[in-house]
Design a protein around this motif. Sequence first.
Motif, PDB file in Angstrom:
ATOM      1  N   LEU A   1       3.034  -0.590 -14.468  1.00  0.00           N
ATOM      2  CA  LEU A   1       3.671  -1.544 -13.567  1.00  0.00           C
ATOM      3  C   LEU A   1       2.676  -2.447 -12.854  1.00  0.00           C
ATOM      4  CD1 LEU A   1       6.180   1.065 -12.250  1.00  0.00           C
ATOM      5  CD2 LEU A   1       6.863  -1.094 -13.276  1.00  0.00           C
TER       6      LEU A   1
ATOM      7  N   LEU B   1       2.782  -6.313 -13.454  1.00  0.00           N
ATOM      8  CA  LEU B   1       3.935  -6.904 -12.785  1.00  0.00           C
ATOM      9  C   LEU B   1       3.669  -7.060 -11.294  1.00  0.00           C
ATOM     10  CD1 LEU B   1       6.885  -7.778 -12.529  1.00  0.00           C
ATOM     11  CD2 LEU B   1       7.494  -5.349 -12.407  1.00  0.00           C
TER      12      LEU B   1
ATOM     13  N   ASP C   1       1.380  -9.928 -10.699  1.00  0.00           N
ATOM     14  CA  ASP C   1       2.062 -11.209 -10.859  1.00  0.00           C
ATOM     15  C   ASP C   1       2.869 -11.563  -9.619  1.00  0.00           C
ATOM     16  OD1 ASP C   1       1.052 -11.602 -13.362  1.00  0.00           O
ATOM     17  OD2 ASP C   1       2.820 -10.870 -14.423  1.00  0.00           O
ATOM     18  N   LEU C   2       3.607 -10.590  -9.118  1.00  0.00           N
ATOM     19  CA  LEU C   2       4.458 -10.844  -7.963  1.00  0.00           C
ATOM     20  C   LEU C   2       3.619 -11.225  -6.749  1.00  0.00           C
ATOM     21  CD1 LEU C   2       7.172  -8.064  -8.244  1.00  0.00           C
ATOM     22  CD2 LEU C   2       7.458 -10.522  -8.538  1.00  0.00           C
ATOM     23  N   GLU C   3       2.525 -10.507  -6.585  1.00  0.00           N
ATOM     24  CA  GLU C   3       1.651 -10.789  -5.446  1.00  0.00           C
ATOM     25  C   GLU C   3       1.111 -12.216  -5.548  1.00  0.00           C
ATOM     26  OE1 GLU C   3       0.037  -7.821  -3.360  1.00  0.00           O
ATOM     27  OE2 GLU C   3      -0.063  -9.524  -1.991  1.00  0.00           O
TER      28      GLU C   3
ATOM     29  N   GLN D   1       2.297 -14.754  -7.374  1.00  0.00           N
ATOM     30  CA  GLN D   1       3.262 -15.851  -7.433  1.00  0.00           C
ATOM     31  C   GLN D   1       4.053 -16.060  -6.155  1.00  0.00           C
ATOM     32  OE1 GLN D   1       5.666 -16.035 -10.905  1.00  0.00           O
ATOM     33  NE2 GLN D   1       3.971 -15.696 -12.318  1.00  0.00           N
ATOM     34  N   ILE D   2       4.514 -14.998  -5.539  1.00  0.00           N
ATOM     35  CA  ILE D   2       5.322 -15.194  -4.338  1.00  0.00           C
ATOM     36  C   ILE D   2       4.821 -14.375  -3.160  1.00  0.00           C
ATOM     37  CG2 ILE D   2       7.396 -15.865  -5.609  1.00  0.00           C
ATOM     38  CD1 ILE D   2       8.482 -13.055  -5.198  1.00  0.00           C
ATOM     39  N   GLY D   3       3.666 -13.774  -3.299  1.00  0.00           N
ATOM     40  CA  GLY D   3       3.099 -13.027  -2.181  1.00  0.00           C
ATOM     41  C   GLY D   3       3.841 -11.730  -1.903  1.00  0.00           C
ATOM     42  N   PHE D   4       4.634 -11.295  -2.856  1.00  0.00           N
ATOM     43  CA  PHE D   4       5.438 -10.096  -2.662  1.00  0.00           C
ATOM     44  C   PHE D   4       4.638  -8.858  -3.063  1.00  0.00           C
ATOM     45  CE2 PHE D   4       8.650  -6.945  -3.580  1.00  0.00           C
ATOM     46  CZ  PHE D   4       9.661  -7.211  -2.674  1.00  0.00           C
ATOM     47  N   ARG D   5       4.559  -7.900  -2.147  1.00  0.00           N
ATOM     48  CA  ARG D   5       3.834  -6.678  -2.447  1.00  0.00           C
ATOM     49  C   ARG D   5       4.797  -5.613  -2.957  1.00  0.00           C
ATOM     50  NH1 ARG D   5       0.566  -5.029   2.307  1.00  0.00           N
ATOM     51  NH2 ARG D   5      -0.522  -6.923   1.729  1.00  0.00           N
ATOM     52  N   LEU D   6       4.770  -5.379  -4.240  1.00  0.00           N
ATOM     53  CA  LEU D   6       5.706  -4.460  -4.874  1.00  0.00           C
ATOM     54  C   LEU D   6       5.354  -3.006  -4.581  1.00  0.00           C
ATOM     55  CD1 LEU D   6       8.097  -4.285  -6.893  1.00  0.00           C
ATOM     56  CD2 LEU D   6       6.409  -4.108  -8.718  1.00  0.00           C
ATOM     57  N   ASP D   7       6.384  -2.224  -4.261  1.00  0.00           N
ATOM     58  CA  ASP D   7       6.210  -0.780  -4.144  1.00  0.00           C
ATOM     59  C   ASP D   7       6.961  -0.143  -5.306  1.00  0.00           C
ATOM     60  OD1 ASP D   7       6.203   1.876  -3.633  1.00  0.00           O
ATOM     61  OD2 ASP D   7       7.100   1.752  -1.651  1.00  0.00           O
TER      62      ASP D   7
ATOM     63  N   LEU E   1       8.474 -11.782 -16.598  1.00  0.00           N
ATOM     64  CA  LEU E   1       7.444 -10.970 -15.965  1.00  0.00           C
ATOM     65  C   LEU E   1       7.626  -9.486 -16.249  1.00  0.00           C
ATOM     66  CD1 LEU E   1       7.011 -12.591 -12.424  1.00  0.00           C
ATOM     67  CD2 LEU E   1       5.596 -12.841 -14.460  1.00  0.00           C
TER      68      LEU E   1
ATOM     69  N   LEU F   1      11.640  -2.857  -5.120  1.00  0.00           N
ATOM     70  CA  LEU F   1      11.411  -2.922  -3.681  1.00  0.00           C
ATOM     71  C   LEU F   1       9.958  -3.184  -3.341  1.00  0.00           C
ATOM     72  CD1 LEU F   1      13.684   0.029  -2.603  1.00  0.00           C
ATOM     73  CD2 LEU F   1      14.198  -2.400  -2.646  1.00  0.00           C
ATOM     74  N   GLY F   2       9.764  -3.764  -2.211  1.00  0.00           N
ATOM     75  CA  GLY F   2       8.419  -4.045  -1.743  1.00  0.00           C
ATOM     76  C   GLY F   2       8.498  -4.800  -0.430  1.00  0.00           C
ATOM     77  N   VAL F   3       7.443  -5.484  -0.096  1.00  0.00           N
ATOM     78  CA  VAL F   3       7.421  -6.229   1.159  1.00  0.00           C
ATOM     79  C   VAL F   3       7.109  -7.695   0.868  1.00  0.00           C
ATOM     80  CG1 VAL F   3       6.382  -6.424   3.443  1.00  0.00           C
ATOM     81  CG2 VAL F   3       6.579  -4.178   2.343  1.00  0.00           C
ATOM     82  N   CYS F   4       7.947  -8.565   1.393  1.00  0.00           N
ATOM     83  CA  CYS F   4       7.771  -9.978   1.111  1.00  0.00           C
ATOM     84  C   CYS F   4       6.628 -10.556   1.927  1.00  0.00           C
ATOM     85  CB  CYS F   4       9.069 -10.747   1.386  1.00  0.00           C
ATOM     86  SG  CYS F   4       9.439 -10.983   3.125  1.00  0.00           S
ATOM     87  N   ALA F   5       6.220 -11.752   1.543  1.00  0.00           N
ATOM     88  CA  ALA F   5       5.066 -12.389   2.170  1.00  0.00           C
ATOM     89  C   ALA F   5       5.246 -12.490   3.687  1.00  0.00           C
ATOM     90  CB  ALA F   5       4.861 -13.772   1.567  1.00  0.00           C
TER      91      ALA F   5
ATOM     92  N   GLN G   1       4.688  -9.174   5.703  1.00  0.00           N
ATOM     93  CA  GLN G   1       3.529  -8.328   5.472  1.00  0.00           C
ATOM     94  C   GLN G   1       2.610  -8.151   6.673  1.00  0.00           C
ATOM     95  OE1 GLN G   1       1.352  -8.956   1.767  1.00  0.00           O
ATOM     96  NE2 GLN G   1       3.307  -8.978   0.687  1.00  0.00           N
TER      97      GLN G   1
END
Lengths: 154, 154
Positions: free
Chosen positions: A118, A121, A124-126, A128-134, B117, B141-145, B148
Amino acid sequence: MTTASTDAALAILRSHGERVTAARRAVIEVLQPHDHLTADEIAARAEAAAPGVHRTTVYRALATLGEIGLIAHTHVAGSATIYHLTADSDADDHHELDHAHVQCTECGSLFNVEDRLLAPLADDLERQIGFRLDVHHAALLGVCARCQESVASD
Amino acid sequence: MTTASTDAALAILRSHGERVTAARRAVIEVLQPHDHLTADEIAARAEAAAPGVHRTTVYRALATLGEIGLIAHTHVAGSATIYHLTADSDADDHHELDHAHVQCTECGSLFNVEDRLLAPLADDLERQIGFRLDVHHAALLGVCARCQESVASD
DNA sequence: CTGCTTGCAAAGTGTTTGCAGGCCC
DNA sequence: GGGCCTGCAAACACTTTGCAAGCAG
């Protein structure tokens, strides 16, 4: 086997200014050998170590332990959340590698997926949209090999 | 705008031997402009097209339409499942590209992630354990920009 | 002793089911 | 008309909350 790592976890608990109680100890001990338990299952098994622990208390203990980072949970589609100890909570660290969960929508079976798969992926998320995936927080859904002959639903 | 694609969906419904009812038509129409609605939201909006539609009926309509493949749903952590039309159901196919959902555990916001992706992961799972991943079926799930900076919980 | 934790009861979501009546085909 | 669909009420599974009593520190 339980006592050593349980004590380590309890020490962490205490170091966070939280009180060490029978209920919290029981929750940690119960999660030691079983990685994928629901709150109800934990409550049922905790009865042994701490007779009379209420489901409510288990939920509250799970919340507290979760905030501290000793345990984590995974949301599974359409049924109860499952809880597990984190690596931090296990002094011996004989833990298997951290893994995400995939769940079969047909038979409900859970499978482990190495985090490694994972990582791209998540990157990429981080980016592209600054999203930190858990990747551990929710189970991925699909159909397992055994069920792929049957029809689909949920 | 609604009528054309709604009729196409209803035709598919009929072709599967299902009856076309006011409730089912209303559900489809409501989902046309809004892609991420919960069953309750659908029920509330369906009132306009079909006064008196019961939540129960909406759930049953969603189930039926889902079995046929006209709509799909996504499980979101700790709250109500969201439903959306599938590409099949939209004759005009002015749909945005298919996408998976990622959800911020802090603020609850949902974001779209292009399927692309997730393709490598899906391939890996298929190859390694024969698991066919459905990337749309549960939100990651995760944390959005924006969130953070804050501390984490759930 | 102080107040964090617990047990109990009850409420709160989101969803499903049983049953009699109603409407689609 | 026959039987799928619906409305209503009630149950369901999971989780949270309010409050008084209890135990940890």
